[in-house]
Scaffold this motif. Sequence first.
Motif, mmCIF file in Angstrom:
data_model
loop_
_atom_site.group_PDB
_atom_site.id
_atom_site.type_symbol
_atom_site.label_atom_id
_atom_site.label_comp_id
_atom_site.label_asym_id
_atom_site.label_seq_id
_atom_site.Cartn_x
_atom_site.Cartn_y
_atom_site.Cartn_z
ATOM 1 N N VAL A 162 0.869 -1.171 0.000
ATOM 2 C CA VAL A 162 0.000 0.000 0.000
ATOM 3 C C VAL A 162 0.905 1.219 0.000
ATOM 4 C CG1 VAL A 162 -1.767 1.284 1.256
ATOM 5 C CG2 VAL A 162 -1.834 -1.207 1.213
ATOM 6 N N SER A 163 0.714 2.103 -0.993
ATOM 7 C CA SER A 163 1.579 3.288 -1.103
ATOM 8 C C SER A 163 1.321 4.249 0.051
ATOM 9 C CB SER A 163 1.333 3.989 -2.441
ATOM 10 O OG SER A 163 0.020 4.516 -2.478
ATOM 11 N N LYS A 164 2.155 5.267 0.173
ATOM 12 C CA LYS A 164 2.020 6.254 1.239
ATOM 13 C C LYS A 164 0.715 7.021 1.101
ATOM 14 C CE LYS A 164 6.825 6.668 2.055
ATOM 15 N NZ LYS A 164 7.650 7.129 3.048
ATOM 16 N N TYR A 165 0.221 7.490 2.222
ATOM 17 C CA TYR A 165 -1.047 8.199 2.274
ATOM 18 C C TYR A 165 -0.994 9.513 1.500
ATOM 19 C CZ TYR A 165 -5.035 10.722 4.079
ATOM 20 O OH TYR A 165 -6.185 11.449 4.168
ATOM 21 N N ASN A 166 -2.060 9.783 0.734
ATOM 22 C CA ASN A 166 -2.276 11.111 0.157
ATOM 23 C C ASN A 166 -3.782 11.359 0.139
ATOM 24 O OD1 ASN A 166 -3.458 10.203 -2.323
ATOM 25 N ND2 ASN A 166 -1.406 9.744 -3.091
ATOM 26 N N ASP A 167 -4.189 12.560 -0.170
ATOM 27 C CA ASP A 167 -5.608 12.938 -0.067
ATOM 28 C C ASP A 167 -6.524 12.153 -1.001
ATOM 29 O OD1 ASP A 167 -5.052 14.717 1.903
ATOM 30 O OD2 ASP A 167 -4.794 16.411 0.533
ATOM 31 N N SER A 168 -6.033 11.694 -2.119
ATOM 32 C CA SER A 168 -6.892 11.018 -3.086
ATOM 33 C C SER A 168 -6.902 9.499 -2.930
ATOM 34 C CB SER A 168 -6.471 11.389 -4.512
ATOM 35 O OG SER A 168 -5.142 10.977 -4.720
ATOM 36 N N GLY A 169 -6.223 8.967 -1.948
ATOM 37 C CA GLY A 169 -6.195 7.522 -1.747
ATOM 38 C C GLY A 169 -4.802 6.975 -1.992
ATOM 39 N N GLN A 170 -4.686 5.697 -1.922
ATOM 40 C CA GLN A 170 -3.401 5.041 -2.049
ATOM 41 C C GLN A 170 -3.497 3.907 -3.063
ATOM 42 O OE1 GLN A 170 -4.281 4.889 2.125
ATOM 43 N NE2 GLN A 170 -2.095 4.709 2.495
ATOM 44 N N PHE A 171 -2.360 3.570 -3.641
ATOM 45 C CA PHE A 171 -2.272 2.448 -4.571
ATOM 46 C C PHE A 171 -2.188 1.160 -3.760
ATOM 47 C CE2 PHE A 171 0.554 -0.518 -6.845
ATOM 48 C CZ PHE A 171 -0.249 -0.776 -7.950
ATOM 49 N N PHE A 172 -2.928 0.134 -4.180
ATOM 50 C CA PHE A 172 -2.932 -1.162 -3.518
ATOM 51 C C PHE A 172 -2.508 -2.232 -4.514
ATOM 52 C CE2 PHE A 172 -5.418 -5.115 -2.871
ATOM 53 C CZ PHE A 172 -4.871 -5.531 -1.678
ATOM 54 N N PHE A 173 -1.566 -3.081 -4.105
ATOM 55 C CA PHE A 173 -1.110 -4.213 -4.915
ATOM 56 C C PHE A 173 -0.989 -5.414 -3.985
ATOM 57 C CE2 PHE A 173 2.462 -6.920 -6.163
ATOM 58 C CZ PHE A 173 2.029 -7.332 -7.411
ATOM 59 N N GLY A 174 -1.578 -6.534 -4.377
ATOM 60 C CA GLY A 174 -1.473 -7.748 -3.584
ATOM 61 C C GLY A 174 -1.101 -8.931 -4.454
ATOM 62 N N PHE A 175 -0.293 -9.811 -3.901
ATOM 63 C CA PHE A 175 0.104 -11.037 -4.594
ATOM 64 C C PHE A 175 0.125 -12.148 -3.560
ATOM 65 C CE2 PHE A 175 3.367 -14.158 -5.585
ATOM 66 C CZ PHE A 175 2.924 -14.579 -6.829
ATOM 67 N N ASN A 176 -0.378 -13.336 -3.945
ATOM 68 C CA ASN A 176 -0.260 -14.480 -3.053
ATOM 69 C C ASN A 176 -0.189 -15.771 -3.848
ATOM 70 O OD1 ASN A 176 -2.975 -15.575 -3.455
ATOM 71 N ND2 ASN A 176 -3.709 -13.879 -2.221
ATOM 72 N N ALA A 177 0.330 -16.788 -3.199
ATOM 73 C CA ALA A 177 0.433 -18.114 -3.811
ATOM 74 C C ALA A 177 0.221 -19.154 -2.719
ATOM 75 C CB ALA A 177 1.795 -18.297 -4.469
ATOM 76 N N GLY A 178 -0.365 -20.263 -3.100
ATOM 77 C CA GLY A 178 -0.614 -21.324 -2.137
ATOM 78 C C GLY A 178 -1.367 -22.455 -2.792
ATOM 79 N N TRP A 179 -2.386 -22.959 -2.102
ATOM 80 C CA TRP A 179 -3.165 -24.037 -2.675
ATOM 81 C C TRP A 179 -4.620 -23.966 -2.215
ATOM 82 C CZ3 TRP A 179 -5.055 -27.871 0.698
ATOM 83 C CH2 TRP A 179 -4.471 -27.909 1.953
ATOM 84 N N ALA A 180 -5.463 -24.601 -3.001
ATOM 85 C CA ALA A 180 -6.895 -24.678 -2.727
ATOM 86 C C ALA A 180 -7.284 -26.144 -2.637
ATOM 87 C CB ALA A 180 -7.677 -23.998 -3.845
ATOM 88 N N HIS A 181 -7.981 -26.509 -1.578
ATOM 89 C CA HIS A 181 -8.443 -27.893 -1.407
ATOM 90 C C HIS A 181 -9.949 -27.922 -1.595
ATOM 91 C CE1 HIS A 181 -8.894 -31.673 1.300
ATOM 92 N NE2 HIS A 181 -9.316 -31.863 0.073
#
Length: 176
Positions: A136-155
């Motif tokens: 999550v990027s640094k705070y500013n008045d218009s919001g922040q950039f969000f990037f998420g990545f994950n890896a794992g498994w699904a049963h």
Amino acid sequence: NQNKYFAWGIFGGGYPFIAVSVFEFRVGGIIGLGLYSDFGVDFTRITVNDYHSSYGTKVYDDISHVCKTTFHYDIGIKLFPYKGLFLDFGYGSIAPVSTEVDYEYFSESDEDDKSKVRKMVSTGHGWLFHVGYNYVSKYNDSGQFFFGFNAGWAHDVANDKKYPSINLKLGMAWGR
């Protein structure tokens, strides 16, 4: 990395094939706790073996393909042992990536047959386990950039199958 935020992943995608919108909430300091939910569409590629009976045996003529789309959902918790690094545990829908069915008559233009083939394939549900990182990027008045990545498994408990799982999320966050 910001430690308290609400994030909306405007676009998310992953394997098994999904397209989703993501909602995440995180609280805490360097160590934190979070919640997540994804809503979207699962995609399954169905290979249809077209056959007919010839003197009591099945004779395969062509192979056709159909795509089945189903509603996707999942919800879970996240443990953040250090800033954006997390472990998550959730429950949700799990569609097979691809499957194969035999169908006695199949025509590219016959929607009734396509509908019957799609009904032959069931979507499962089950447990999701991932390791990942949220930025999550640094705070500013218009919001922040969000990037998420994950890896794992699904049963998939409904069909007793396991799939690798990889997800990418892009969007906006609000918090400090």
